[in-house]
Design an enzyme around this catalytic site. Structure first.
Site, PDB file in Angstrom:
ATOM      1  N   GLU A  40      -4.353   3.402  -7.795  1.00 55.70           N
ATOM      2  CA  GLU A  40      -3.329   3.764  -6.813  1.00 55.70           C
ATOM      3  C   GLU A  40      -3.725   5.025  -6.052  1.00 55.70           C
ATOM      4  O   GLU A  40      -3.469   5.157  -4.858  1.00 55.70           O
ATOM      5  CB  GLU A  40      -1.973   3.958  -7.496  1.00 55.70           C
ATOM      6  CG  GLU A  40      -1.403   2.689  -8.094  1.00 55.70           C
ATOM      7  CD  GLU A  40      -1.246   1.557  -7.078  1.00 55.70           C
ATOM      8  OE1 GLU A  40      -1.071   1.843  -5.874  1.00 55.70           O
ATOM      9  OE2 GLU A  40      -1.307   0.388  -7.489  1.00 55.70           O
ATOM     10  N   CYS A 201      17.264 -13.149   7.206  1.00 56.11           N
ATOM     11  CA  CYS A 201      16.619 -11.913   7.659  1.00 56.11           C
ATOM     12  C   CYS A 201      17.171 -11.501   9.020  1.00 56.11           C
ATOM     13  O   CYS A 201      17.146 -12.287   9.976  1.00 56.11           O
ATOM     14  CB  CYS A 201      15.106 -12.122   7.758  1.00 56.11           C
ATOM     15  SG  CYS A 201      14.231 -10.757   8.552  1.00 56.11           S
TER      16      CYS A 201
END
Length: 211
Positions: A40, A201
């Site tokens: 990460e 959406c």
DNA sequence: AATGCGGGGGT
DNA sequence: ACCCCAGCATT
């Protein structure tokens, strides 16, 4: 309390993730906190393909924090160079390793480390340990802004609160799916025709009404 | 909250 | 050469 749309989105996203999750070395099961953190840490502002190219070699040469502590910064720079940002990253890793035997498991403690912000801290703890934390980068923000529009808050603190509610117990699967969904479907130029959310959406509904 | 930063990527 | 940008740091 989740709204109907919020519940649908969460369920649909988890289902989508089961079939569309991308495989990366750092996503393999039983990766340690350190291994996930390294990934990460490298993945910010760096394409996953580039990280994948150096990741195995890096872990082989620097399998633990104390190996980094023993190494010189130049040795780190050398290995990390293909990723870019090599000086900043080498310096930060060296500083972290010289002050820590092991990584902390509280988000705030991780964020206290150099070059570690909210995204890296939460992603590391969620993906390594399954901690139920919101993982929020620009792609994720774009997804939420489109789907929930008016309910998506303006300030970062409120966005984290909003997101936190949606993260289910299967936090790892959910957040991985969210990242992949933003990368593969809800891109800058979204692929609404193939999107599971195109019945609710806000972004798609508006685009439809304008034909 | 706003701005700056180091630096990659695309044009 | 130019502009855009994500995430972190700093104010």
């Amino acid at each position: 309390m989740l709204s109907e749309v919020e519940r649908r989105f969460r369920t649909n996203l988890l289902e989508w993730g089961q079939k569309n999750r991308r495989e990366y070395p750092w996503r393999e099961l039983n990766r340690t906190l350190y291994e996930v953190f390294v990934a990460e840490f490298f993945l910010t502002q760096t394409p996953a393909g580039n990280v994948a190219a150096v990741y195995p070699g890096f872990l082989k040469q620097f399998p633990t924090l104390d190996v980094i502590a023993e190494a010189t910064e130049d040795e780190l720079v050398e290995v990390v160079e293909p990723l870019g940002f090599q000086n900043m990253r080498a310096a930060a890793l060296k500083q972290i390793a010289s002050t820590h035997d092991h990584l902390p498991t509280e988000p705030a403690s991780l964020m206290a480390l150099p070059r570690v912000g909210q995204y890296v801290a939460n992603a590391t703890l969620c993906f390594a340990r399954g901690d139920r934390l919101p993982v929020l980068d620009r792609n994720v923000e774009r997804v939420y802004r489109r789907v929930f529009r008016d309910r998506w808050p303006e300030t970062e603190a409120d966005q984290l609160t909003f997101t936190q509610r949606l993260v289910p117990d299967e936090a790892r699967a959910y957040n991985l799916a969210l990242l992949d969904f933003g990368a593969l479907v809800c891109q800058s130029e979204p692929l609404c025709k193939q999107c599971f959310a195109n019945e609710y959406c806000a972004y798609f509904i508006e685009s439809e009404s304008y034909g």
